[in-house]
Design an enzyme around this catalytic site. Structure first.
Site: not given
Ligand code: CMC
Length: 444
Positions: A321, A379
């Site tokens: 998140h 989720d």
């Molecule tokens: N699985 C594997 N690696 C992950 C995941 C994941 N679900 N989420 C983040 N990471 C890693 C990412 O690759 C990065 O690694 P590194 O630092 O080595 O490059 C690190 O963690 C930070 O991730 P980010 O993408 O920079 O973080 P963000 O804040 O931009 O993204 C997120 C947040 C929710 C989009 C992401 O965690 C994600 O894609 N999660 C899966 C999709 C999901 O469950 N979405 C629902 C979010 S909660 C409900 C809502 O908002 O509606």
């Protein structure tokens, strides 16, 4: 679920607290004021950065940027705390009816008995949709994703209820707000029934918000629908947990769309589109699809490996998140709801739930997830619960939208009513070609 919450009070900024930016190239210095909120980090007010320095601030994805003042919701992502108007989500999820939470988000206080009664009457008064509205659905293919139908039909509300869309009129704003809260369950259930080829049911105003929605979703005109109180409680809790989440992508979209003074129905339709993506409200659907793809506990290791592989686009959906760097409090509550719903429906051994629990256990012991503070989000468990109740995956994002509508509309109202409201207009760092003369076609 009772949790002892830490003291969140922060030191207010000093009367003249400032941040000084020094440009080393020419030694010039500029001061910017620091503002404090009730809780959470202080903010540096850079509104005059460009006029004073000629520079823009640069923050793609809003990693460190506050976009507004808001008195509605507070999140402390480091400690897994979520408050609505100061009330912890755990207490609201345990005790509050969804309409109480709607009232709270909208008016800033919990209603007393008679205020809640009057509010329920008001919402009930608006719960039906125009008869002509039903025919609007017939234009969609039956196999259309219900979320696509929601985008179209909610946007179309402005074509049906344009009598009260003057956003400068406080009474019109309130009527549109009540209409959205009231009609959203009716429209959501219609989108579901349309996809199944079943008749639409009219709302029943003597039922609670959640019970009425269950009846409109699963009832048929030929029989009396008996509401299961455990399922109604689970849906009520689901709606409460999704009601608002400060400046997430869809809420920010509603605020941006509304900042141009577009009508509230169009703004909420914009919010639905932003919610739809698998990184936001589409994640509940994607989690169940992912668990089905994983299929068995033996294959979890393979998918954990894939999630960690930077060459592989696969991510563990339902994990991570932008704000929570701790367990999402909503996920913990939904995990309990899964237990309750599955026990009630005699599905205690539901394989998908067992798989999700095991996946969570393994991921939370893995260094990759520990170091990046990736925990289950809202989720991760919600889809398992919704599926057990009888909703297909395509209905999960519309159910998220149903819960979030109150957050969108409360934030829209707060934005429109703010004394310093401006059209939202971000700037950019231009990286395209430099100035060049137009070339006649024969010379290209
Ligand atoms: N699985 C594997 N690696 C992950 C995941 C994941 N679900 N989420 C983040 N990471 C890693 C990412 O690759 C990065 O690694 P590194 O630092 O080595 O490059 C690190 O963690 C930070 O991730 P980010 O993408 O920079 O973080 P963000 O804040 O931009 O993204 C997120 C947040 C929710 C989009 C992401 O965690 C994600 O894609 N999660 C899966 C999709 C999901 O469950 N979405 C629902 C979010 S909660 C409900 C809502 O908002 O509606």
């Amino acid at each position: 679920m009772k949790r002892v919450l830490p003291d969140l009070i922060v030191d207010p900024p000093l009367a003249d607290e400032k941040v000084t930016i020094v440009f080393h190239a020419d030694g010039k210095q500029y001061d910017f004021p620091v503002l404090g909120g009730t809780h959470g980090p202080k903010v540096i007010d850079v509104g005059r950065l460009y006029t004073e320095t000629g520079y823009f601030s640069y923050d793609p994805g809003f990693m460190s940027t506050a976009n507004c003042d808001s008195a509605i919701t507070f999140i402390d992502g480091e400690r897994g705390i979520l408050l609505h108007r100061g009330y912890p989500i755990e207490e609201l999820a345990a005790h509050a009816d969804f309409l109480e939470v709607c009232y709270l988000l909208l008016y800033g206080k919990l209603p007393n008995q008679s205020e809640l009664h009057d509010f329920g009457d008001l919402i009930g008064h608006h719960s039906m949709v125009h008869e002509q509205f039903k025919r609007f659905f017939a234009g969609f293919r039956r196999d259309a994703p219900p979320m696509a139908v929601m985008v179209g039909t909610v946007g179309a509300l402005s074509a049906f209820y344009h009598d009260k869309i003057d956003i400068t009129d406080p009474e019109a704003r309130m009527v549109a707000t009540h209409r959205l809260i009231a009609k959203m369950p009716t429209i959501c259930a219609m989108a579901f029934n349309y996809s199944l080829g079943r008749p639409f049911l009219y709302p029943r105003n003597d039922l609670s918000y959640a019970s009425n929605f269950l009846r409109m979703s699963f009832g048929i005109p030929a029989e009396e629908y008996v509401v299961n109180p455990v399922l109604a409680r689970a849906i009520n809790r689901f709606l409460v947990l999704h009601a608002d989440h400060e400046q997430n992508a869809s809420t920010a979209t509603v605020r941006i769309a509304g900042s141009s003074h577009a009508n509230p129905y169009a703004c909420v339709a914009a919010g639905i589109t932003a919610l739809w993506g698998p990184d936001h409200g589409g994640a509940n659907e994607a989690v169940v699809n992912m668990l089905e793809e994983i299929g068995s506990k033996e294959r979890i290791a393979l998918y954990i490996k894939r999630a960690k592989d930077k060459e592989d686009p696969f991510r563990l959906t339902g994990f991570g998140h932008r704000v929570y760097k701790n367990y999402d409090p909503r996920a913990a509550i939904l995990r309990e709801s899964c237990h309750e719903v599955l026990a009630e429906l005699g599905k205690k051994d539901e394989p998908l739930f067992a798989l999700a629990l095991e996946l969570e256990r393994i991921a939370l012991e893995d260094d990759y997830f520990i170091q990046r503070k990736l925990f289950p989000n809202v989720d991760f468990y919600s889809g398992i619960m919704l599926r057990a109740i009888g909703f297909p995956t395509g209905m999960f994002p519309p159910l998220f939208a149903l819960g979030r509508t109150i957050g969108w509309i409360a934030q829209w109202k707060e934005m429109i009513e703010a004394p310093d409201q401006h059209i939202a207009r971000p700037r950019q760092r231009y990286t395209g070609p430099p100035l060049r003369p137009y070339l006649p076609i024969a010379q290209r």
